[in-house]
Design a protein around this motif. Structure first.
Motif, PDB file in Angstrom:
ATOM      1  N   SER A 246       0.841  -1.201   0.000  1.00 53.93           N
ATOM      2  CA  SER A 246       0.000   0.000   0.000  1.00 53.93           C
ATOM      3  C   SER A 246       0.872   1.246   0.000  1.00 53.93           C
ATOM      4  O   SER A 246       2.069   1.190   0.316  1.00 53.93           O
ATOM      5  N   LEU A 247       0.277   2.386  -0.331  1.00 47.67           N
ATOM      6  CA  LEU A 247       1.016   3.647  -0.344  1.00 47.67           C
ATOM      7  C   LEU A 247       1.572   3.948   1.039  1.00 47.67           C
ATOM      8  O   LEU A 247       2.715   4.402   1.172  1.00 47.67           O
ATOM      9  N   GLN A 248       0.784   3.699   2.068  1.00 43.89           N
ATOM     10  CA  GLN A 248       1.238   3.960   3.429  1.00 43.89           C
ATOM     11  C   GLN A 248       2.440   3.088   3.778  1.00 43.89           C
ATOM     12  O   GLN A 248       3.416   3.555   4.373  1.00 43.89           O
ATOM     13  N   GLU A 249       2.409   1.836   3.374  1.00 44.31           N
ATOM     14  CA  GLU A 249       3.532   0.936   3.650  1.00 44.31           C
ATOM     15  C   GLU A 249       4.757   1.338   2.839  1.00 44.31           C
ATOM     16  O   GLU A 249       5.891   1.272   3.323  1.00 44.31           O
ATOM     17  N   ALA A 250       4.538   1.758   1.601  1.00 46.21           N
ATOM     18  CA  ALA A 250       5.666   2.141   0.746  1.00 46.21           C
ATOM     19  C   ALA A 250       6.391   3.362   1.291  1.00 46.21           C
ATOM     20  O   ALA A 250       7.628   3.465   1.199  1.00 46.21           O
ATOM     21  N   LEU A 251       5.653   4.299   1.866  1.00 46.67           N
ATOM     22  CA  LEU A 251       6.256   5.550   2.341  1.00 46.67           C
ATOM     23  C   LEU A 251       6.694   5.483   3.800  1.00 46.67           C
ATOM     24  O   LEU A 251       7.297   6.439   4.295  1.00 46.67           O
ATOM     25  N   LYS A 252       6.401   4.397   4.482  1.00 44.42           N
ATOM     26  CA  LYS A 252       6.745   4.274   5.893  1.00 44.42           C
ATOM     27  C   LYS A 252       8.257   4.390   6.082  1.00 44.42           C
ATOM     28  O   LYS A 252       9.046   3.768   5.387  1.00 44.42           O
ATOM     29  N   GLY A 253       8.659   5.219   7.046  1.00 46.89           N
ATOM     30  CA  GLY A 253      10.077   5.397   7.332  1.00 46.89           C
ATOM     31  C   GLY A 253      10.780   6.404   6.445  1.00 46.89           C
ATOM     32  O   GLY A 253      11.991   6.580   6.531  1.00 46.89           O
ATOM     33  N   THR A 254      10.040   7.083   5.546  1.00 46.21           N
ATOM     34  CA  THR A 254      10.634   8.110   4.679  1.00 46.21           C
ATOM     35  C   THR A 254      10.001   9.464   4.989  1.00 46.21           C
ATOM     36  O   THR A 254       8.980   9.540   5.669  1.00 46.21           O
ATOM     37  N   GLU A 255      10.619  10.513   4.473  1.00 50.75           N
ATOM     38  CA  GLU A 255      10.060  11.855   4.602  1.00 50.75           C
ATOM     39  C   GLU A 255       9.375  12.291   3.322  1.00 50.75           C
ATOM     40  O   GLU A 255       9.013  13.449   3.162  1.00 50.75           O
ATOM     41  N   LEU A 256       9.182  11.359   2.391  1.00 49.50           N
ATOM     42  CA  LEU A 256       8.558  11.683   1.110  1.00 49.50           C
ATOM     43  C   LEU A 256       7.087  12.014   1.287  1.00 49.50           C
ATOM     44  O   LEU A 256       6.347  11.269   1.944  1.00 49.50           O
ATOM     45  N   ALA A 257       6.647  13.123   0.702  1.00 50.29           N
ATOM     46  CA  ALA A 257       5.219  13.427   0.646  1.00 50.29           C
ATOM     47  C   ALA A 257       4.583  12.556  -0.433  1.00 50.29           C
ATOM     48  O   ALA A 257       5.237  12.168  -1.403  1.00 50.29           O
ATOM     49  N   ALA A 258       3.307  12.247  -0.256  1.00 46.47           N
ATOM     50  CA  ALA A 258       2.617  11.388  -1.216  1.00 46.47           C
ATOM     51  C   ALA A 258       2.651  11.980  -2.620  1.00 46.47           C
ATOM     52  O   ALA A 258       2.856  11.267  -3.607  1.00 46.47           O
ATOM     53  N   GLY A 259       2.456  13.299  -2.716  1.00 49.62           N
ATOM     54  CA  GLY A 259       2.491  13.939  -4.030  1.00 49.62           C
ATOM     55  C   GLY A 259       3.848  13.834  -4.687  1.00 49.62           C
ATOM     56  O   GLY A 259       3.953  13.641  -5.909  1.00 49.62           O
ATOM     57  N   ASP A 260       4.920  13.961  -3.884  1.00 46.14           N
ATOM     58  CA  ASP A 260       6.269  13.805  -4.432  1.00 46.14           C
ATOM     59  C   ASP A 260       6.488  12.390  -4.931  1.00 46.14           C
ATOM     60  O   ASP A 260       7.084  12.172  -5.995  1.00 46.14           O
ATOM     61  N   PHE A 261       6.009  11.412  -4.156  1.00 44.61           N
ATOM     62  CA  PHE A 261       6.173  10.020  -4.565  1.00 44.61           C
ATOM     63  C   PHE A 261       5.467   9.767  -5.900  1.00 44.61           C
ATOM     64  O   PHE A 261       6.027   9.125  -6.803  1.00 44.61           O
ATOM     65  N   VAL A 262       4.261  10.279  -6.042  1.00 44.70           N
ATOM     66  CA  VAL A 262       3.522  10.099  -7.296  1.00 44.70           C
ATOM     67  C   VAL A 262       4.265  10.768  -8.450  1.00 44.70           C
ATOM     68  O   VAL A 262       4.407  10.196  -9.540  1.00 44.70           O
ATOM     69  N   ARG A 263       4.756  11.986  -8.196  1.00 46.95           N
ATOM     70  CA  ARG A 263       5.468  12.728  -9.259  1.00 46.95           C
ATOM     71  C   ARG A 263       6.730  11.983  -9.694  1.00 46.95           C
ATOM     72  O   ARG A 263       6.993  11.822 -10.891  1.00 46.95           O
ATOM     73  N   TRP A 264       7.530  11.514  -8.719  1.00 46.35           N
ATOM     74  CA  TRP A 264       8.756  10.802  -9.067  1.00 46.35           C
ATOM     75  C   TRP A 264       8.445   9.457  -9.723  1.00 46.35           C
ATOM     76  O   TRP A 264       9.150   9.019 -10.642  1.00 46.35           O
TER      77      TRP A 264
END
Length: 960
Positions: free
Chosen positions: A898-916
């Motif tokens: 899931s998105l929450q699991e993928a971003l866990k432990g990072t400082e990435l914002a969800a929008g940044d993750f989608v953009r990258w």
């Protein structure tokens, strides 16, 4: 010349004559389709387009210059041709696509961005500028029948990262294509237009500095909104009165800064804390307050004791604007987190800017737009807080948000349902979100390296959003008062209009390879010489040559003043200069040798070595967790006695790093776990105590080498020659020496100007030569039978790789670094050559999710290190290091987490993750189409795209 509405009888007669001539033409029909009259600059530009000329339109934000671009689109459809409408960012492309699709029908309009393709063969296609550049290099069939290209926000070519793309497109478009360039007001529009004329043919330059909605400038002090200028006219109105020939300085001279603001600044000047614009800010960020449009006096709030004016909170700012009917407003805050915090603060203060009926409409539109948004991702996306803010009429707008969330905010704001937006400066770029008022919290921003004051051009771009044409009688720009604010400096920003457009063009590896493939080396050099960068460089040479002539005359006078009756003082001065240079050089040589020894010692450190860190953060013993033997300046990862993870740099050591002990780092050690860090730090303390080493002695490696001894001998020889010279005994020696120093200083400056002239002559072609030399060294170009360059098979692959790390990616393809990876690992690996962290976290390199991925990452890092050395030796810009901060999130996402699991432990914002992630999709799509690769690799790229283009990454609100 600037264009305004016709005023004199003669002008009105000429306008009537032109209107009559428009009857029965395509432009006449286009005018009839609008329910408002066009401004004079729009008429002039559109008539030039109809006549088949290229056009450059430079006008303020909100002046309506897009009308000219829309007429080019209309003309293409009317005449059965194609038109491309290019923009610098995807959000603006999406917005323009929806506008044109509504007007001309979705069947006639397409959209092409890096990750979206809709109706790409339509007669009108909206696209990002990079897409068009890639089409030109690939000689795409989509270019067939193209008659018009609209380049919106063309002033973006000054951007140091992406600006070159605009020049590439302008240079390489077929000559029969008419280019309509739309720019913000720049002070050298005529120069830019002259260049367009040289590369595109006949080009009309149409400049308008007239704002259709006058802009009033204010400062907010506590609860008062007061005028910045003590005048009853806006800057635009005074400029209009002075006429087209008046410059900004003359207009600014008509203004007088509000004396109450000057009085407040003086009352604060006795205080030691002087943060804010025009001085170095203190740690505490205390902004000033604000309140009423047109207010003049706020003496009751001025501190009598020289204290600082207490700032108002963000909710108080919005309430003050609302009470004075100054909403909707955009507040520019140069921080994403602060934008989100502003919405939370206003909501917590109980602000409601909407009616019950409006809230129902907002809820309906938000729910409809987000109906397909996965429920599992809503929490991590901050959906509920975002929705609550919208219902209140509040929203943030920044690059860290989900793109579809930003589109909803833009739509609701444009329709007047959201009345207060807190945004970063990215909103000022092209997005159609005009407001009645623009608020600037600060007049400084972080540019990636330091906090700097915004420029006059940036101020104009931001405040240009104020004043909605056809809705507002006037717009308002409000600057929040901060301790240390200089009203005169603010007035200078508000009234200055001198911001030139300067080229950022330079040949890249991909660009050079594509040009060589199409035109050969010799013709490519000629093409590059036609760039705007070289055009500007050639013009500057004339002024530099004039400066050289003037300085040569001054040098002759200095030589006469330093003459000595005892001997040749020029010769004596040369000895003095050589002695000074040798002494400085000896010092630098010793420092360089010391630095090299320290770097060599850092490169030899291995995991488990314990070293003593004498300086920097947390000095004392530290254990090496990760070696760094291949870097140009090694920075091994360490764990300090204070349990801090960071990298050890050369500047922290006063001698070579020496291992004073060793500890064993277990295989199960995890640097992210506090317990593991604590246990290892204790091991380090025990090992140091057991060895009895507190601090290693300075290394004997710092004995003076032979090269340093020879320098010392040369210095002694020069000193003896100086004392033996006849002029050494002159009683006026020091007076002569002062003139000599002036002569040498001016000589150096003059020689520098001469070198600058040489460097600016054929400068772009010389850079291209260095690029092709490096490509030849790597085997990407080869010489054909006629002696010209052509791409090798590796070079052909490089032609289809676009991005800042294009050559590194091509090298990785050649060396098989992408091999032995499955689809999920390939997506994660691709992120390493796409992602760019906002800042260096200084931590150790993370372990990779798999052995195959670890091997690939090590391979590409080695390739990068060698490439960086080659670029340095060829005097070329350095390719950025692969960054691994997105590898784990991308791997988890590709594995279906899931998105929450993928971003866990990072400082990435969800929008940044989608953009990258969308940029990774774009790269994988490129790699799948690279010629000469095995078919299985192309299938693997497609499979990787399928794994990561899901959920919020695939979600879009673009109307199709």
């Amino acid at each position: 010349m600037p264009m305004n509405q016709p005023a004199t009888p003669a002008e009105r007669y000429a306008a009537a004559k032109d209107n009559s001539a428009d009857a029965g033409t395509d432009f006449g029909a286009f005018r009839q389709s609008h329910d408002f009259d066009l401004d004079q600059f729009q008429l002039t530009a559109c008539r030039a387009v109809q006549a088949g000329r290229g056009v450059l339109v430079a006008a303020p934000t909100g002046a309506g210059k897009t009308i000219v671009g829309e007429f080019a689109v209309y003309l293409a459809l009317a005449r059965g041709y194609k038109a491309f409408y290019t923009t610098p960012i995807k959000a603006l492309s999406n917005q323009k696509y929806q506008e044109l699709a509504r007007k001309y029908g979705s069947g006639n309009v397409g959209l092409l961005t890096g990750d979206t393709s809709i109706n790409s063969e339509a007669p009108v296609v909206v696209m990002t500028t990079e897409v068009l550049r890639n089409m030109l290099y690939a000689d795409s069939d989509t270019l067939s029948g193209l008659a018009y290209v609209v380049m919106d926000e063309v002033h973006y070519l000054a951007d140091r990262f992406r600006g070159a793309v605009w020049e590439e497109v302008i240079i390489h478009l077929p000559t029969e294509v008419a280019v309509v360039s739309l720019s913000a007001t720049v002070s050298n529009a005529e120069e830019f237009g002259a260049w367009l004329g040289t590369v595109r043919g006949d080009t009309a330059v149409v400049v308008s500095e007239h704002r259709p909605v006058p802009l009033w400038q204010h400062v907010m002090v506590q609860r008062d909104i007061v005028d910045l200028f003590a005048t009853n006219q806006s800057f635009d109105e005074i400029a209009a009165e002075l006429g087209d020939g008046a410059d900004a300085t003359t207009a600014a001279g008509r203004f007088k800064v509000n004396p109450e603001l000057l009085k407040l600044a003086r009352s604060e000047s006795g205080r030691p804390n002087r943060g804010g614009y025009g001085s170095r800010p203190g740690r505490r960020d205390r902004r000033g307050g604000r309140d009423k449009r047109g207010g003049g006096s706020f003496a009751g709030h001025a501190p009598s004791d020289g204290g600082m004016v207490k700032r108002a909170s963000r909710p108080q700012v919005i309430r003050a604007l609302e009470s004075r009917d100054l909403l909707p407003a955009i507040t520019f805050i140069f921080s994403r987190a602060a934008c989100d915090a502003a919405v939370e603060q206003c909501a917590a203060a109980g602000l409601w800017l909407t009616t019950p009926g409006e809230r129902e409409e907002i809820a309906r539109r938000v729910d409809a737009a987000c109906a397909d948004l996965p429920d599992s991702d809503r929490e991590v996306l901050g959906y509920w807080g975002w929705r609550d803010g919208l219902l209140r009429g509040l929203a943030a707008h920044h690059a860290g948000m989900l793109p579809s969330f930003k589109e909803v905010v833009e739509s609701l704001f444009a329709d007047g349902l959201v009345r207060a937006v807190f945004a970063t400066e990215t909103l000022a770029l092209g997005i159609n979100m005009p407001a009645r008022t623009v608020v600037l919290e600060k007049l400084e921003k972080y540019n990636g390296e330091a906090h700097v004051g915004i420029t006059a051009g940036e101020y104009t771009q931001l405040t240009g959003r104020a004043g909605r044409r056809g809705i507002d009688v006037e717009g308002h720009a409000v600057v929040l008062w901060q301790p240390g604010t200089d009203p005169t400096a603010v007035a200078g920003l508000a009234s200055r209009r001198t911001y030139p457009l300067n080229s950022s063009f330079r040949p890249t590896y991909n660009m050079s390879m594509n040009l060589v493939a199409q035109f050969g080396r010799r013709r490519t050099r000629d093409i590059l010489e036609s760039s705007f960068a070289q055009f500007q460089a050639d013009r500057s040479v004339v002024d530099l040559a004039r400066q050289v002539r003037s300085r040569e005359e001054s040098l002759a006078g200095y030589e006469k003043a330093m003459s000595c009756h005892l001997g040749d003082f020029t010769e004596y001065a040369k000895l003095r200069r050589e002695l000074s240079d040798h002494e400085s050089g000896a010092s630098r040589t010793k420092a360089k040798q010391r630095r090299a020894l320290v770097a060599e010692s850092l490169a030899t450190l291995r995991p488990g070595d314990v070293v003593m860190v004498p300086a920097g953060r947390n000095p004392g013993p530290a254990v090496v967790l990760e070696s760094d033997p291949h870097a140009r300046e090694p920075r091994p990862g360490i764990l300090t006695a204070g349990r801090e993870l960071r990298r050890l740099g050369i500047h922290e050591l006063d001698g070579p790093a020496v291992s004073v002990a060793r500890v064993r780092i277990g295989k199960g050690f995890n640097a992210k776990l506090p317990k593991d860090r604590r246990n290892l730090a204790q091991q380090v303390q025990d090992a140091v105590a057991g060895s009895g080493s507190l601090r290693p002695e300075r290394s004997s490696a710092f004995t003076v080498p032979d090269s340093a001894r020879s320098q010392d001998e040369a210095i002694d020889t020069l000193r003896r020659a100086l004392r033996a010279h006849p002029c050494h005994g002159c009683p006026d020696r020091e007076e002569h020496a002062r003139w000599s120093e002036r002569w040498w200083k001016l000589r150096r400056e003059t020689d520098g100007l001469v070198r600058a002239i040489a460097q600016r002559t054929n400068t772009i072609a010389k850079t291209f030569d260095r690029v092709t030399d490096l490509l030849a060294a790597y085997g990407f170009v080869e010489t054909d039978d006629a002696g010209d360059l052509r791409p090798s098979p590796d070079g052909q692959r490089l032609r289809r790789v676009y991005g800042e790390k294009d050559l590194l990616i091509a090298l990785a393809l050649r060396d098989g670094a992408f091999g032995d990876l499955d689809a999920a690992e390939l997506a994660a690996f691709a992120s390493a050559v796409v992602f760019q962290a906002k800042r260096d976290d200084g931590g150790t390199r993370p372990r990779m999710p798999s052995v195959s991925l670890e091997t690939s990452v090590e391979a590409v890092v080695r390739l990068w290190s060698v490439l960086e050395d080659a670029e340095e030796s060829h005097r070329l810009p350095l390719t950025g290091e692969p960054e691994l901060g997105l590898v784990w999130p991308m791997y988890k996402w590709a594995r279906g987490r899931s998105l929450q699991e993928a971003l866990k432990g990072t400082e990435l914002a969800a929008g940044d993750f989608v953009r990258w992630t969308k940029q990774v999709v774009d790269l994988l799509d490129q790699l799948g189409k690279v010629p000469g690769m095995e078919r299985e690799f192309s299938r693997l790229c497609s499979a990787a795209i399928g794994l990561i283009r899901r959920g919020v990454v695939a979600y879009t609100t673009v109307v199709q």
